[in-house]
Design an enzyme around this catalytic site. Structure first.
Site, short mmCIF file in Angstrom:
data_model
loop_
_atom_site.label_atom_id
_atom_site.label_comp_id
_atom_site.label_asym_id
_atom_site.label_seq_id
_atom_site.Cartn_x
_atom_site.Cartn_y
_atom_site.Cartn_z
N ARG A 1 57.77 22.76 100.33
CA ARG A 1 56.47 22.48 99.70
C ARG A 1 55.78 21.26 100.28
O ARG A 1 54.86 20.70 99.69
CB ARG A 1 56.64 22.35 98.19
CG ARG A 1 57.14 23.63 97.61
CD ARG A 1 57.26 23.64 96.11
NE ARG A 1 58.10 24.76 95.72
CZ ARG A 1 57.71 26.03 95.71
NH1 ARG A 1 56.47 26.36 96.02
NH2 ARG A 1 58.56 26.98 95.36
N HIS B 1 64.07 29.79 107.16
CA HIS B 1 62.81 30.32 106.64
C HIS B 1 61.75 29.25 106.79
O HIS B 1 62.00 28.08 106.50
CB HIS B 1 63.00 30.72 105.17
CG HIS B 1 61.93 31.62 104.64
ND1 HIS B 1 60.62 31.24 104.54
CD2 HIS B 1 61.99 32.90 104.18
CE1 HIS B 1 59.91 32.25 104.03
NE2 HIS B 1 60.71 33.27 103.82
N TYR C 1 56.59 27.01 102.83
CA TYR C 1 55.56 27.86 102.20
C TYR C 1 54.12 27.48 102.52
O TYR C 1 53.23 28.32 102.49
CB TYR C 1 55.72 27.81 100.67
CG TYR C 1 56.97 28.48 100.18
CD1 TYR C 1 57.34 29.74 100.64
CD2 TYR C 1 57.80 27.85 99.25
CE1 TYR C 1 58.49 30.36 100.18
CE2 TYR C 1 58.95 28.46 98.78
CZ TYR C 1 59.29 29.72 99.25
OH TYR C 1 60.42 30.32 98.80
N HIS D 1 56.39 34.27 107.27
CA HIS D 1 55.50 35.18 106.53
C HIS D 1 54.27 35.48 107.37
O HIS D 1 53.78 34.62 108.08
CB HIS D 1 55.05 34.53 105.22
CG HIS D 1 56.11 34.47 104.18
ND1 HIS D 1 55.97 33.78 103.01
CD2 HIS D 1 57.34 35.03 104.13
CE1 HIS D 1 57.06 33.92 102.28
NE2 HIS D 1 57.92 34.66 102.94
N GLU E 1 58.16 38.76 108.47
CA GLU E 1 58.69 39.39 107.26
C GLU E 1 57.67 40.34 106.64
O GLU E 1 56.52 39.95 106.38
CB GLU E 1 59.06 38.29 106.25
CG GLU E 1 59.55 38.85 104.93
CD GLU E 1 60.11 37.79 104.00
OE1 GLU E 1 59.93 36.58 104.27
OE2 GLU E 1 60.72 38.16 103.00
N ASP F 1 62.14 42.86 103.77
CA ASP F 1 62.40 42.35 102.42
C ASP F 1 62.29 43.52 101.43
O ASP F 1 61.22 44.12 101.29
CB ASP F 1 61.40 41.24 102.08
CG ASP F 1 61.69 40.58 100.74
OD1 ASP F 1 61.77 41.30 99.72
OD2 ASP F 1 61.83 39.35 100.70
N HIS G 1 59.51 43.16 98.76
CA HIS G 1 58.15 43.26 99.32
C HIS G 1 57.82 44.70 99.74
O HIS G 1 56.73 45.19 99.47
CB HIS G 1 58.02 42.35 100.55
CG HIS G 1 58.25 40.90 100.26
ND1 HIS G 1 58.28 39.95 101.24
CD2 HIS G 1 58.48 40.24 99.10
CE1 HIS G 1 58.50 38.77 100.70
NE2 HIS G 1 58.64 38.92 99.40
N HIS H 1 66.20 41.00 103.68
CA HIS H 1 66.16 40.16 102.48
C HIS H 1 66.42 41.09 101.30
O HIS H 1 65.66 42.03 101.06
CB HIS H 1 64.80 39.49 102.33
CG HIS H 1 64.68 38.21 103.08
ND1 HIS H 1 63.49 37.57 103.25
CD2 HIS H 1 65.62 37.43 103.67
CE1 HIS H 1 63.70 36.45 103.95
NE2 HIS H 1 64.98 36.36 104.20
N ASP I 1 54.58 40.16 94.35
CA ASP I 1 55.80 39.61 94.93
C ASP I 1 56.58 38.84 93.86
O ASP I 1 56.43 37.64 93.72
CB ASP I 1 55.39 38.68 96.09
CG ASP I 1 56.60 38.10 96.80
OD1 ASP I 1 57.74 38.48 96.47
OD2 ASP I 1 56.38 37.26 97.70
N HIS J 1 60.42 38.41 92.71
CA HIS J 1 61.84 38.71 92.94
C HIS J 1 62.61 38.76 91.62
O HIS J 1 62.29 38.04 90.69
CB HIS J 1 62.48 37.63 93.82
CG HIS J 1 61.88 37.54 95.19
ND1 HIS J 1 62.46 36.84 96.21
CD2 HIS J 1 60.75 38.08 95.72
CE1 HIS J 1 61.73 36.93 97.30
NE2 HIS J 1 60.67 37.67 97.02
N GLU K 1 67.45 36.35 98.08
CA GLU K 1 66.52 35.27 97.70
C GLU K 1 66.19 35.47 96.22
O GLU K 1 65.03 35.55 95.83
CB GLU K 1 65.22 35.36 98.50
CG GLU K 1 65.37 35.17 100.00
CD GLU K 1 64.07 35.46 100.73
OE1 GLU K 1 63.46 36.54 100.48
OE2 GLU K 1 63.65 34.62 101.52
ZN LIG Z 1 61.96 37.45 101.72
ZN LIG Z 2 58.98 37.38 98.22
#
Ligand SMILES: [Zn+2]
Ligand SMILES: [Zn+2]
Length: 283
Positions: free
Chosen positions: A38, A67, A70, A107, A144, A178, A181, A215, A228, A230, A260
């Site tokens: 972040r 990864h 974000y 992403h 992804e 993923d 996703h 993922h 999205d 999870h 994740e």
């Molecule tokens: Zn993912």
């Molecule tokens: Zn996600």
């Protein structure tokens, strides 16, 4: 046993991530952020910690994945935001190389209201620039599959295929599939038949030779809801039967699995890894 692990924290010291992966019984793989997800800025990697990470990962036979943080958005139409995002991608590739990590999950990002096609062009140019600027490094960019939320790019297998084709560097690029996703974006994974069809479609359109990571996330939202969210493995709309089918699909049985999943009072990481392992085919 198959490579199966989970995203672990690098809090305090990056090499502690390997200890955490062992603690929750990851088998030969796990995933980290190499820097705070972040924040834009990253502290330089401490040399001792980086070599401790390398050594621990090697001695426990881990192949770790990283990864991207974000904040960056490589599909952004905003020029300075885009440039900054590409800089972070380059920095992360370098950090991965220092840590002996061969793949970074990225992403597709958001086109922020411009258009999907424009978003894809920005993703292509971002990846090309990052690869050019790190041409001596071997780190692979794994794009992804996205959930198809508002303004997102990369939600269809055709998009993944065409962006990878246009970047054009097979050794430095690949895909990360993923489950949450893909399911949210409209590809069914609930039953063995549905999941076999989705994997076949992915193979036909993108090609399983370009798939390096799965993922493993269940989904709070139902098929095609483009959101999205999870969920713990088996508690969501894909469900245990869906994951059992994905895990036993022979076409993808060599692909590493990384969870994740959320951490809350219902279940923690160790329990999610154990539960996912229980769904692997026997033998
Ligand atoms: Zn993912
Ligand atoms: Zn996600």
């Amino acid at each position: 046993m198959r490579q199966i692990g989970i995203h672990v924290s690098i809090a305090k010291q990056i090499d502690f991530a390997v200890d955490r992966a062992i603690e929750v019984a990851c088998n030969r793989t796990f995933q980290i952020f190499t820097s705070s997800p972040r924040r834009w800025a990253a502290k330089e990697l401490d040399k001792n910690q980086a070599s401790a990470f390398l050594e621990k990962a090697r001695s426990a036979d881990f192949r770790p994945f990283a990864h991207m943080p974000y904040m960056p958005n490589i599909a952004s139409p905003n020029r300075s935001f885009h440039t900054q995002s590409v800089e972070v991608l380059i920095r992360e590739i370098r950090r991965c190389s220092i840590l002996g990590i061969s793949d970074i999950v990225v992403h597709f990002g958001s086109h922020q209201g411009s258009s999907i096609a424009e978003g894809h062009e920005r993703v292509i140019s971002a990846c090309r620039t990052a690869i050019e600027k790190t041409d001596r490094l071997k780190v692979r960019i794994l794009l992804e599959t996205s959930a198809g939320t508002r303004n997102s790019v990369g939600s269809k297998f055709e998009y993944v295929a065409s962006v990878l084709d246009k970047i054009g560097d097979k050794n430095r690029t690949g895909a990360c599939f993923d489950t949450c996703h893909v399911f949210a974006s409209g590809y069914d994974l609930k039953t063995p038949e549905a999941s076999a069809k989705t994997i076949d479609d992915f193979d036909e359109i993108v090609g399983l030779d370009r798939l390096y990571l799965i993922h493993v996330n269940d989904s709070k939202s139902d098929l095609g809801q483009a959101s999205d969210r999870h969920e713990h493995i088996g508690f969501g709309k894909i469900g245990d039967a869906g994951f059992r089918a994905i895990f036993s699909n022979k076409k993808i049985r060599e692909i590493p699995l990384v969870l994740e999943t959320p951490i809350d009072e219902r279940r923690g990481d160790k329990e999610n890894v154990a539960h996912a392992k229980s769904l692997l085919p026997k033998s």
